[in-house]
Design a protein around this motif. Structure first.
Motif, PDB file in Angstrom:
ATOM      1  N   THR A 117      -2.077  98.088 119.368  1.00  0.00           N
ATOM      2  CA  THR A 117      -2.577  99.461 119.424  1.00  0.00           C
ATOM      3  C   THR A 117      -2.894  99.872 120.852  1.00  0.00           C
ATOM      4  N   ALA A 118      -3.533  98.962 121.600  1.00  0.00           N
ATOM      5  CA  ALA A 118      -3.857  99.265 122.996  1.00  0.00           C
ATOM      6  C   ALA A 118      -2.597  99.394 123.839  1.00  0.00           C
ATOM      7  N   LEU A 119      -1.653  98.512 123.639  1.00  0.00           N
ATOM      8  CA  LEU A 119      -0.403  98.564 124.401  1.00  0.00           C
ATOM      9  C   LEU A 119       0.326  99.879 124.159  1.00  0.00           C
ATOM     10  N   LEU A 120       0.444 100.284 122.902  1.00  0.00           N
ATOM     11  CA  LEU A 120       1.144 101.532 122.574  1.00  0.00           C
ATOM     12  C   LEU A 120       0.397 102.748 123.113  1.00  0.00           C
ATOM     13  N   THR A 121      -0.934 102.684 123.077  1.00  0.00           N
ATOM     14  CA  THR A 121      -1.715 103.791 123.633  1.00  0.00           C
ATOM     15  C   THR A 121      -1.509 103.893 125.138  1.00  0.00           C
ATOM     16  N   GLN A 122      -1.464 102.755 125.800  1.00  0.00           N
ATOM     17  CA  GLN A 122      -1.264 102.735 127.253  1.00  0.00           C
ATOM     18  C   GLN A 122       0.091 103.326 127.644  1.00  0.00           C
ATOM     19  N   ILE A 123       1.135 102.933 126.928  1.00  0.00           N
ATOM     20  CA  ILE A 123       2.470 103.379 127.320  1.00  0.00           C
ATOM     21  C   ILE A 123       2.873 104.703 126.678  1.00  0.00           C
ATOM     22  N   SER A 124       1.983 105.278 125.850  1.00  0.00           N
ATOM     23  CA  SER A 124       2.333 106.545 125.192  1.00  0.00           C
ATOM     24  C   SER A 124       2.148 107.742 126.103  1.00  0.00           C
ATOM     25  N   ASN A 125       1.517 107.538 127.246  1.00  0.00           N
ATOM     26  CA  ASN A 125       1.263 108.642 128.171  1.00  0.00           C
ATOM     27  C   ASN A 125       2.224 108.570 129.358  1.00  0.00           C
ATOM     28  N   PRO A 126       3.294 109.337 129.348  1.00  0.00           N
ATOM     29  CA  PRO A 126       4.269 109.275 130.449  1.00  0.00           C
ATOM     30  C   PRO A 126       3.709 109.760 131.772  1.00  0.00           C
ATOM     31  N   LYS A 127       2.573 110.473 131.736  1.00  0.00           N
ATOM     32  CA  LYS A 127       1.971 110.907 132.996  1.00  0.00           C
ATOM     33  C   LYS A 127       1.542 109.694 133.830  1.00  0.00           C
ATOM     34  N   THR A 128       1.235 108.599 133.140  1.00  0.00           N
ATOM     35  CA  THR A 128       0.774 107.408 133.858  1.00  0.00           C
ATOM     36  C   THR A 128       1.860 106.870 134.773  1.00  0.00           C
ATOM     37  N   ILE A 129       3.095 106.868 134.292  1.00  0.00           N
ATOM     38  CA  ILE A 129       4.171 106.341 135.137  1.00  0.00           C
ATOM     39  C   ILE A 129       4.394 107.228 136.350  1.00  0.00           C
ATOM     40  N   VAL A 130       4.112 108.534 136.203  1.00  0.00           N
ATOM     41  CA  VAL A 130       4.232 109.428 137.348  1.00  0.00           C
ATOM     42  C   VAL A 130       3.163 109.084 138.381  1.00  0.00           C
ATOM     43  N   VAL A 131       1.949 108.771 137.909  1.00  0.00           N
ATOM     44  CA  VAL A 131       0.879 108.355 138.816  1.00  0.00           C
ATOM     45  C   VAL A 131       1.275 107.082 139.549  1.00  0.00           C
ATOM     46  N   TYR A 132       1.763 106.098 138.782  1.00  0.00           N
ATOM     47  CA  TYR A 132       2.209 104.844 139.392  1.00  0.00           C
ATOM     48  C   TYR A 132       3.297 105.115 140.430  1.00  0.00           C
ATOM     49  N   ALA A 133       4.293 105.874 140.027  1.00  0.00           N
ATOM     50  CA  ALA A 133       5.419 106.122 140.917  1.00  0.00           C
ATOM     51  C   ALA A 133       4.993 106.882 142.170  1.00  0.00           C
ATOM     52  N   SER A 134       4.040 107.820 141.999  1.00  0.00           N
ATOM     53  CA  SER A 134       3.569 108.597 143.154  1.00  0.00           C
ATOM     54  C   SER A 134       2.862 107.688 144.156  1.00  0.00           C
ATOM     55  N   ILE A 135       2.034 106.797 143.640  1.00  0.00           N
ATOM     56  CA  ILE A 135       1.325 105.862 144.516  1.00  0.00           C
ATOM     57  C   ILE A 135       2.319 104.935 145.209  1.00  0.00           C
ATOM     58  N   PHE A 136       3.270 104.431 144.437  1.00  0.00           N
ATOM     59  CA  PHE A 136       4.262 103.518 145.007  1.00  0.00           C
ATOM     60  C   PHE A 136       5.114 104.237 146.058  1.00  0.00           C
ATOM     61  N   ALA A 137       5.517 105.469 145.734  1.00  0.00           N
ATOM     62  CA  ALA A 137       6.361 106.215 146.671  1.00  0.00           C
ATOM     63  C   ALA A 137       5.623 106.495 147.977  1.00  0.00           C
ATOM     64  N   ALA A 138       4.316 106.722 147.867  1.00  0.00           N
ATOM     65  CA  ALA A 138       3.534 107.046 149.065  1.00  0.00           C
ATOM     66  C   ALA A 138       3.247 105.817 149.917  1.00  0.00           C
ATOM     67  N   LEU A 139       3.143 104.651 149.277  1.00  0.00           N
ATOM     68  CA  LEU A 139       2.665 103.470 149.988  1.00  0.00           C
ATOM     69  C   LEU A 139       3.716 102.389 150.226  1.00  0.00           C
TER      70      LEU A 139
END
Length: 210
Positions: A117-139
Motif C-alpha cells: 500500500t505504501a509503495l503504490l501510494t508513493q509511486i501513484s503521484n507522478p509529480k514526485t518524479i518531476v521533483v526528482y528529475a528537477s533536482i537531478f537536472a539542476a545538480l
C-alpha cells in the motif's frame, strides 16, 4: 563541484521534500497508529523502494519522455489521483469499524499489505518524479560518474525509508496510539478527506491539462 558535494546536495534537497506533508505522511502515520509498529516500518520500507524507483527513472531520463508525450503524463496523473481516492474511500468506509492493534498481531501477510500500500501510494503521484528529475537536472553533471549513479538511489532509499521510519516509530508510540483509538472515527475521516482531496486535485489538474 565534486561527486560528494553533488551527492550531499541532492540528498539534502530530497530530505527537505520528504519531510513535506502529503499522502505518504498521512498513510504511514495512520498505518503505524492503526496496525502496528512493524506495519509502520514495513510502510516506510515501501516508501524507500518507491523513492528508489523514482530516482532510477529520473536518472534514466523519463522526464524527457513525459515532456515529449504530454498525454502520458496526464494519464499518470489521473491514474495516480484515482488510486489516492480509492485509498481514501477505504479509510473512510472503515472509520467506524472497531480496531485491535498490537505488534504481536502483525504477520507476514499484513506486513506485505502495509508495504504494498505504501509503495503504490508513493509511486501513484507522478509529480514526485518531476521533483526528482528537477533536482537531478539542476545538480547532476551532464556525464554522471558511475559511482554517483550508483550512490544516488542508495541515498534516496536512506532518506525516504529513514524519514518514514521515524514517522512510524513516532506515531506507533503508546500516547499517539491511545489518542488514535479514542478518536478513531474522526481521525480516519479526516485522513480520508485529506487523501481524497489530494487525489481529486491530481485528477482535476490532469484533466485540466488535456
Amino acid at each position: 563541484m565534486s561527486s560528494l558535494s553533488i551527492f550531499l546536495s541532492i540528498i539534502a534537497a530530497l530530505f527537505i521534500g520528504a519531510m513535506s506533508p502529503g499522502p505518504s505522511f498521512v498513510l504511514v502515520s495512520r498505518i503505524a497508529m492503526s496496525r502496528s509498529r512493524l506495519d509502520g516500518l514495513a510502510a516506510a520500507l515501501g516508501m524507500g523502494v518507491g523513492g528508489v524507483a523514482f530516482s532510477v527513472l529520473a536518472l534514466a531520463g523519463l522526464t524527457t519522455l513525459l515532456s515529449h508525450f504530454g498525454w502520458l503524463y496526464l494519464g499518470l496523473k489521473v491514474a495516480g489521483g484515482a488510486y489516492l481516492v480509492f485509498i481514501a474511500f477505504r479509510i473512510w468506509r472503515g472509520a467506524r469499524e472497531p480496531l485491535h492493534v498490537g505488534d504481536a498481531g502483525s504477520d507476514r501477510r499484513a506486513l506485505g499489505r502495509s508495504f504494498t500500500t505504501a509503495l503504490l501510494t508513493q509511486i501513484s503521484n507522478p509529480k514526485t518524479i518531476v521533483v526528482y528529475a528537477s533536482i537531478f537536472a539542476a545538480l547532476l553533471p551532464k556525464a554522471v560518474p558511475l559511482g554517483l549513479f550508483l550512490a544516488v538511489p542508495i541515498g534516496v532509499f536512506a532518506v525516504e525509508a529513514g524519514w518514514y521510519a521515524v514517522v512510524a516509530l513516532a506515531f506507533s508510540a503508546t500516547h499517539p496510539r491511545r489518542l488514535y483509538l479514542a478518536a478513531k472515527t474522526s481521525i480516519d475521516r479526516v485522513a480520508g478527506t485529506v487523501m481524497a482531496g489530494l487525489g481529486v486535485q491530481l485528477v482535476t489538474s490532469g484533466l485540466a491539462g488535456r
